[in-house]
Design a protein around this motif. Structure first.
Motif, short mmCIF file in Angstrom:
data_model
loop_
_atom_site.label_atom_id
_atom_site.label_comp_id
_atom_site.label_asym_id
_atom_site.label_seq_id
_atom_site.Cartn_x
_atom_site.Cartn_y
_atom_site.Cartn_z
N ILE A 68 0.84 -1.21 0.00
CA ILE A 68 0.00 0.00 0.00
C ILE A 68 0.87 1.26 0.00
O ILE A 68 0.60 2.23 -0.71
CB ILE A 68 -0.95 -0.02 1.21
CG1 ILE A 68 -1.98 -1.14 1.05
CG2 ILE A 68 -1.66 1.32 1.36
CD1 ILE A 68 -2.88 -1.32 2.25
N LEU A 69 1.95 1.24 0.79
CA LEU A 69 2.84 2.41 0.85
C LEU A 69 3.76 2.52 -0.36
O LEU A 69 4.39 3.57 -0.55
CB LEU A 69 3.68 2.35 2.12
CG LEU A 69 2.93 2.46 3.45
CD1 LEU A 69 3.90 2.34 4.62
CD2 LEU A 69 2.14 3.76 3.54
N VAL A 86 5.14 2.81 9.20
CA VAL A 86 5.61 1.45 9.46
C VAL A 86 5.83 1.22 10.95
O VAL A 86 5.46 0.18 11.50
CB VAL A 86 6.91 1.17 8.67
CG1 VAL A 86 7.50 -0.18 9.06
CG2 VAL A 86 6.63 1.20 7.18
N LEU A 87 6.41 2.21 11.65
CA LEU A 87 6.61 2.09 13.09
C LEU A 87 5.29 1.96 13.83
O LEU A 87 5.14 1.10 14.72
CB LEU A 87 7.39 3.30 13.60
CG LEU A 87 7.61 3.37 15.11
CD1 LEU A 87 8.42 2.18 15.60
CD2 LEU A 87 8.30 4.67 15.49
N GLY A 88 4.31 2.77 13.48
CA GLY A 88 3.00 2.68 14.13
C GLY A 88 2.34 1.34 13.88
O GLY A 88 1.74 0.74 14.79
N PHE A 89 2.45 0.83 12.65
CA PHE A 89 1.84 -0.47 12.34
C PHE A 89 2.53 -1.59 13.11
O PHE A 89 1.87 -2.53 13.59
CB PHE A 89 1.92 -0.73 10.84
CG PHE A 89 1.26 -2.02 10.42
CD1 PHE A 89 -0.11 -2.07 10.24
CD2 PHE A 89 2.02 -3.16 10.22
CE1 PHE A 89 -0.72 -3.26 9.86
CE2 PHE A 89 1.41 -4.34 9.84
CZ PHE A 89 0.04 -4.39 9.66
N PRO A 103 10.03 9.95 4.44
CA PRO A 103 10.20 9.84 5.90
C PRO A 103 8.91 9.54 6.64
O PRO A 103 8.92 8.85 7.67
CB PRO A 103 10.75 11.22 6.29
CG PRO A 103 11.42 11.72 5.05
CD PRO A 103 10.60 11.19 3.92
N TRP A 104 7.76 10.03 6.14
CA TRP A 104 6.49 9.74 6.80
C TRP A 104 6.12 8.26 6.69
O TRP A 104 5.41 7.73 7.54
CB TRP A 104 5.38 10.61 6.25
CG TRP A 104 5.46 12.03 6.72
CD1 TRP A 104 5.87 13.12 6.02
CD2 TRP A 104 5.13 12.49 8.04
NE1 TRP A 104 5.83 14.25 6.81
CE2 TRP A 104 5.37 13.90 8.05
CE3 TRP A 104 4.66 11.88 9.20
CZ2 TRP A 104 5.15 14.68 9.17
CZ3 TRP A 104 4.44 12.67 10.32
CH2 TRP A 104 4.68 14.04 10.30
N LEU A 159 14.51 -2.74 9.65
CA LEU A 159 14.87 -2.76 8.22
C LEU A 159 13.76 -2.21 7.33
O LEU A 159 14.04 -1.36 6.46
CB LEU A 159 15.25 -4.19 7.81
CG LEU A 159 15.78 -4.35 6.39
CD1 LEU A 159 17.01 -3.49 6.18
CD2 LEU A 159 16.09 -5.81 6.10
N PRO A 160 12.48 -2.60 7.49
CA PRO A 160 11.44 -1.95 6.69
C PRO A 160 11.33 -0.45 6.93
O PRO A 160 11.05 0.31 5.99
CB PRO A 160 10.16 -2.68 7.11
CG PRO A 160 10.62 -3.98 7.63
CD PRO A 160 11.94 -3.74 8.25
N MET A 161 11.55 -0.02 8.16
CA MET A 161 11.53 1.41 8.43
C MET A 161 12.64 2.14 7.68
O MET A 161 12.44 3.24 7.14
CB MET A 161 11.66 1.66 9.93
CG MET A 161 10.43 1.32 10.74
SD MET A 161 10.73 1.52 12.51
CE MET A 161 11.26 3.24 12.56
#
Length: 398
Positions: free
Chosen positions: A224-225, A271-274, A265-266, A255-257
């Motif tokens: 999605i991102l 990703v961190l929130g998920f 950057p957003w 790693l995904p972050m």
């Protein structure tokens, strides 16, 4: 001199020499013993699959070979996906390095009012002493790296060979072990072996299922991102988050972050929130349902066992700590006598004298009326005693 003293001295020296010899041999063979322990738990993990295939008429050796072949193909595929992703990112970073360097130099010139150029910075870096020393050390360290890689491959081959023999010759190994024990001990050994197979296999399969669910969920988010290398990143998150206890989720999400940060950057924040939200969902909704019938141990016990295993055997101890503790807990549970718990409010976490579900207003009224009832307690008992002794109203009053 007593007659027994020389013999006792010789015996003491012999025991000390045996102790020193055993300690030296254990220090020399500790690596092999750890490899055998890993192979034993790996064989226990694949034992259910091998037993099912063997029960359907397939030879046990062939069934073990097929299971290991599937594991090997999955591992090679994961390494290839992850390697291609890292190689692509490294090539992209090398190609974009001049742009990054130009942006940094422009920021430095604007901030500190300097007059630097990329050509001068590159020349100073290429002709610097620390870079030349680093290249020399890297050239001399190639042999050490090659030796480490070859040692790791040899250790991996040793683990696979031992685990193959443990799984293929499991019945023969159990018979050889039981042949030197009395019948009562044989039943206990076989029961412990069965519990170890169930707990280790259940731990591996439940972790594999949670890794699959986690990988699919993160793959959907990354698609999605629009983050590149979404399949490899999803496999990375699924495996690392489940098979590295306690902190694996946050290590896997780093790693995904990082890759998402190169896009926007957003996206890294998303990703961190998920990752945080999914971790809570997994801990409180998904994991209890999947592991309730396989590895049912308290989270605090699991965390403590991981710490103890890491302190004893490093990363290997962290991986095998949970199934080992679950096996020990299930085996010792049959020898611990349990009693019915009394129906006390304190057992359920309530205070002394508090009735479960009683409203707060009722408790306050009873506490206010307590002094009045204490003052009239003697009169009530006296009247009750007269009624009970003097007439027919006594029993009714009582």
């Amino acid at each position: 001199m007593p007659a027994w003293l020389p013999r006792a001295m010789v015996l003491a020296l012999a025991l000390y020499a045996c102790f020193r010899l055993g300690s030296w041999a254990f220090d020399q063979l500790i690596g092999l013993l750890i490899n055998v322990l890993i192979a034993f738990f790996l064989a226990l993990a694949i034992e259910p699959a091998v037993s099912r295939m063997s029960a359907r008429g397939m030879r046990r050796g062939l069934a073990t070979f097929l299971v290991f072949l599937v594991v090997l193909i999955a591992g090679v595929g994961f390494v290839v996906l992850l390697g291609s992703m890292l190689a692509g990112q490294i090539v992209e970073m090398v190609e974009e390095f001049p742009k990054y360097l130009d942006s940094v130099i422009n920021w430095v010139n604007q901030t500190f009012h300097t007059d630097l150029s990329r050509v001068e910075v590159q020349d100073s870096l290429l002709h610097s002493d620390w870079l030349q020393k680093y290249v020399q050390n890297s050239a001399t360290g190639v042999l050490d790296v090659s030796t480490t890689v070859l040692g790791g491959l040899f250790r991996l081959l040793t683990i696979f060979l031992f685990s193959f023999y443990f799984a293929a010759d499991g019945p023969r190994l159990r018979r050889a072990l039981c042949s030197v024990l009395p019948p009562a001990r044989q039943a206990e050994v076989l029961r412990a072996w069965e519990i170890a197979v169930d707990k280790t296999g259940g731990y591996l399969y439940s972790r594999g299922l949670m890794a699959l669910i986690s990988g699919i969920a993160h793959y959907i988010l990354l698609v999605i991102l629009g983050v590149p290398y979404a399949p490899a990143l999803a496999v990375w998150v699924g495996l690392v988050s489940q098979f590295i206890p306690t902190i694996g989720t946050y290590l896997a999400g780093a790693l995904p972050m990082l890759i998402a940060f190169t896009v926007d950057p957003w996206y890294a924040v998303w990703v961190l929130g998920f990752v945080v939200v999914y971790q809570q969902f997994e801990n409180y909704a998904l994991q209890p349902k999947l592991t309730s019938k396989t590895v049912d141990i308290h989270p605090a016990v699991a965390f403590g066992s991981v710490i103890a295993g890491t302190a004893l055997m490093g990363a290997v101890g962290a991986l095998i700590a949970i199934p080992a503790v679950a096996t020990l807990q299930a085996f010792l549970g049959a020898y611990v006598k349990r009693y019915d718990v009394t129906d006390d409010p304190r057992v359920h976490g309530h205070g002394r004298g508090r009735r479960r579900g009683e409203p707060l207003l009722t408790r306050l009224r009873r506490s206010w009326r307590a002094p009045e009832s204490d003052d009239g307690e003697g009169n009530d008992e006296g009247e009750g005693g007269q009624g009970a002794a003097g007439g027919p109203e006594g029993p009714a009053h009582t």
